[in-house]
Design a protein around this motif. Sequence first.
Motif, PDB file in Angstrom:
ATOM      1  N   ASP A   1      -1.969  -3.990   7.049  1.00 31.29           N
ATOM      2  CA  ASP A   1      -2.470  -2.729   7.565  1.00 31.29           C
ATOM      3  C   ASP A   1      -3.970  -2.610   7.328  1.00 31.29           C
ATOM      4  O   ASP A   1      -4.722  -2.315   8.244  1.00 31.29           O
ATOM      5  N   HIS A   2      -4.390  -2.831   6.089  1.00 32.54           N
ATOM      6  CA  HIS A   2      -5.801  -2.708   5.768  1.00 32.54           C
ATOM      7  C   HIS A   2      -6.163  -3.532   4.539  1.00 32.54           C
ATOM      8  O   HIS A   2      -5.306  -3.880   3.738  1.00 32.54           O
TER       9      HIS A   2
ATOM     10  N   TYR B   1      -5.849  -0.352  16.220  1.00 32.79           N
ATOM     11  CA  TYR B   1      -6.063   0.681  15.210  1.00 32.79           C
ATOM     12  C   TYR B   1      -6.841   1.850  15.821  1.00 32.79           C
ATOM     13  O   TYR B   1      -6.516   3.011  15.594  1.00 32.79           O
TER      14      TYR B   1
ATOM     15  N   VAL C   1       0.451  -0.803  16.273  1.00 32.99           N
ATOM     16  CA  VAL C   1       0.048  -0.896  14.873  1.00 32.99           C
ATOM     17  C   VAL C   1      -1.172  -1.807  14.812  1.00 32.99           C
ATOM     18  O   VAL C   1      -1.174  -2.908  15.356  1.00 32.99           O
TER      19      VAL C   1
ATOM     20  N   SER D   1      -5.014  -3.005  12.532  1.00 32.92           N
ATOM     21  CA  SER D   1      -5.539  -3.375  11.225  1.00 32.92           C
ATOM     22  C   SER D   1      -6.921  -2.771  11.016  1.00 32.92           C
ATOM     23  O   SER D   1      -7.649  -2.520  11.976  1.00 32.92           O
TER      24      SER D   1
ATOM     25  N   VAL E   1       1.935  -3.005   5.849  1.00 32.92           N
ATOM     26  CA  VAL E   1       2.655  -2.063   6.707  1.00 32.92           C
ATOM     27  C   VAL E   1       4.125  -1.995   6.326  1.00 32.92           C
ATOM     28  O   VAL E   1       4.777  -3.025   6.163  1.00 32.92           O
TER      29      VAL E   1
ATOM     30  N   TYR F   1       0.800  10.033   5.945  1.00 30.55           N
ATOM     31  CA  TYR F   1       0.418   8.806   5.250  1.00 30.55           C
ATOM     32  C   TYR F   1       1.192   8.780   3.932  1.00 30.55           C
ATOM     33  O   TYR F   1       0.950   9.591   3.053  1.00 30.55           O
TER      34      TYR F   1
ATOM     35  N   LYS G   1       2.713   4.805   7.892  1.00 33.77           N
ATOM     36  CA  LYS G   1       1.955   5.824   8.631  1.00 33.77           C
ATOM     37  C   LYS G   1       2.876   6.350   9.724  1.00 33.77           C
ATOM     38  O   LYS G   1       3.278   5.591  10.603  1.00 33.77           O
TER      39      LYS G   1
ATOM     40  N   ASN H   1       2.411   5.351  13.410  1.00 30.90           N
ATOM     41  CA  ASN H   1       2.584   3.984  13.922  1.00 30.90           C
ATOM     42  C   ASN H   1       3.833   3.906  14.793  1.00 30.90           C
ATOM     43  O   ASN H   1       4.853   4.496  14.468  1.00 30.90           O
TER      44      ASN H   1
END
Length: 142
Positions: free
Chosen positions: A3-4, A54, A60, A62, A81, A116, A134, A137
């Motif tokens: 995800d991040h 994103y 979904v 990144s 994720v 979140y 999230k 998503n």
Amino acid sequence: MIDHVYISVTDIEKSLNFYLAALAPLGWRAFGKYDSAAGPEGVPDLYGIGDENYMSGAAVGSSIWLRQRHPGETGLYLGIVCDANEQVDAAYAAAMKAGGIDEGAPADRTYFAAGYYAANVADFDGNRLEFVHKSWNRKPRI
């Protein structure tokens, strides 16, 4: 899916320019700054760069978040994720059972955004994982 990622840098402006230039051909762009004053203690100022998915919300996606590096800091921060809050809970429980270090039990993180839900753990070397669902998503394809 990732995800991040948080990347700790010594010069925010220089690094932001670098990542924006390097990732522009791939459709990544800056989308803003998270001000640490808006959240709990320990969450730093963050500078976001996201891929096309994103940014658009079409799927979904990144993101990369740049943060100011502190002296002696090492390690990685990786957001993973999860398709539902229950997966966040399960991954957190499994990580804790495996000897992980608690850095935030599963809970809503509304200081980031409504919907979140996340949990945070660290491994034995200080690398950090965030399990995150999230609500906005799209559901995974079956």
